[in-house]
Design a protein around this motif. Structure first.
Motif: not given
Length: 322
Positions: A4-5, A20, A80, A156, A158-160, A292-293, A296-297
């Protein structure tokens, strides 16, 4: 680095946004379907005055939603960034403190709301027959305030994304099934409508408890240490989530202002308010997918990629919302 990353650095921005935003918008869209069907059940199973009363209580739900969105957005940001930096202990503390803040506010809403339910409803515009319908509906919702979120934003983070969508879909299905059962089958009227809502919310809360506290494979753990209030963490959660709270507070105030002017038979205004609320939620959902995008990163490469595609980001969010 996970698949995912890695995908964030290689996949086109349009595909990332679609992945997403489609999840978050689907979740809110399904809730919008429930809002409309709930209104239909109340109007058909009780009467139009009951529908007007239910609509008058909506600002209470919107206020709780503003609080849950505040801790959700703030907590998700901290979770995140902590996970991205390889600090699971900080992620656990951020999630745990987000829970504590929401539960404390929900308990306050329950206690204060039950003691002052009539003055609150009168301030929202309820009187006479609408007050008689609004009172039991509001009291049931206030008692179940602690169940009114499944913390899908933190899930979300956590990427879930799939499980965060289920936190909306499954409770809504439960509500749609229970509403006609309570209203038509048991003849519980608006009390049954509120009970169906709270039961669906309880399912979401139960799923969240399993996700955060019971399932064995977790990127971080939440125990008593993580649930202990930390001033710095709470401050960071509230600071990041403050714009979301102000937006939700404005929506609640606007709904209260319009709802207080309506007449029981003015179904066009009730419908317009519901459609407007669903559209606003869809905008929030599209923004949540983008957030989230970014959260998260968070990194120079991705920020640069996003910055030079701002027109694409904005256009796609509008398309997803409307």
């Amino acid at each position: 680095m996970s698949d995912t990353a890695a995908a964030l650095g290689t996949r086109p921005i349009g595909r990332l946004l679609w992945h997403t935003c489609s999840q978050t918008t689907l979740s809110v869209g399904i809730y919008g379907v429930y809002a409309l069907t709930n209104a239909w059940f109340v109007a058909r199973g009780v009467n139009e005055t009951a529908l007007a009363a239910v609509n008058l209580v909506a600002p209470i739900l919107l206020l709780l939603g503003a609080v849950s969105t505040t801790v959700g957005v703030g907590g998700a940001s901290l979770v995140s960034r902590s996970l991205g930096a390889g600090r699971p202990d900080e992620a656990g503390r951020a999630a745990g403190n987000s829970f504590i803040v929401f539960w404390a506010v929900a308990l306050l809403v329950t206690v204060a709301g039950l003691f002052a339910v009539d003055p609150i409803l009168s301030a929202l515009g309820a009187s006479g027959s609408t007050l008689e319908y609004a009172r039991p509906y509001a009291m049931v919702l206030m008692v179940g305030a602690v169940f009114s979120t499944g913390f899908s934003a933190i899930v979300r983070a956590e990427g879930r994304l799939y499980f965060s969508t289920l936190l909306w879909v499954i409770p809504v299905i439960v509500q749609i099934v229970l509403d006609p059962l309570f209203i038509f089958g048991f003849g519980m009227g608006v009390t049954g409508a509120a009970l169906g809502t709270v039961c669906g919310q309880a399912v979401s809360a139960g799923m969240a408890v399993w996700f955060f506290f019971i399932q064995p494979r977790r990127p971080y753990r939440i125990g008593f240490a993580q649930l202990r209030p930390d001033r710095g963490t709470i401050g960071a959660v509230l600071t990041v989530g403050a714009p979301s709270f102000l937006a939700g507070l404005g929506a609640a105030a606007g709904h209260a202002a319009h709802g207080g002017m309506q007449q029981p038979a003015d179904n066009s205004l009730v419908s317009a308010l519901m459609v407007s609320a669903v559209h606003t939620l869809a905008m929030i959902a599209a923004g949540g997918g983008i957030a989230w995008l970014v959260y998260r990163y968070l990194g120079l490469q991705f920020l640069k990629k996003s910055w030079f595609n701002l027109e694409t980001v904005w256009a796609l969010s509008l398309i997803a919302a409307g």
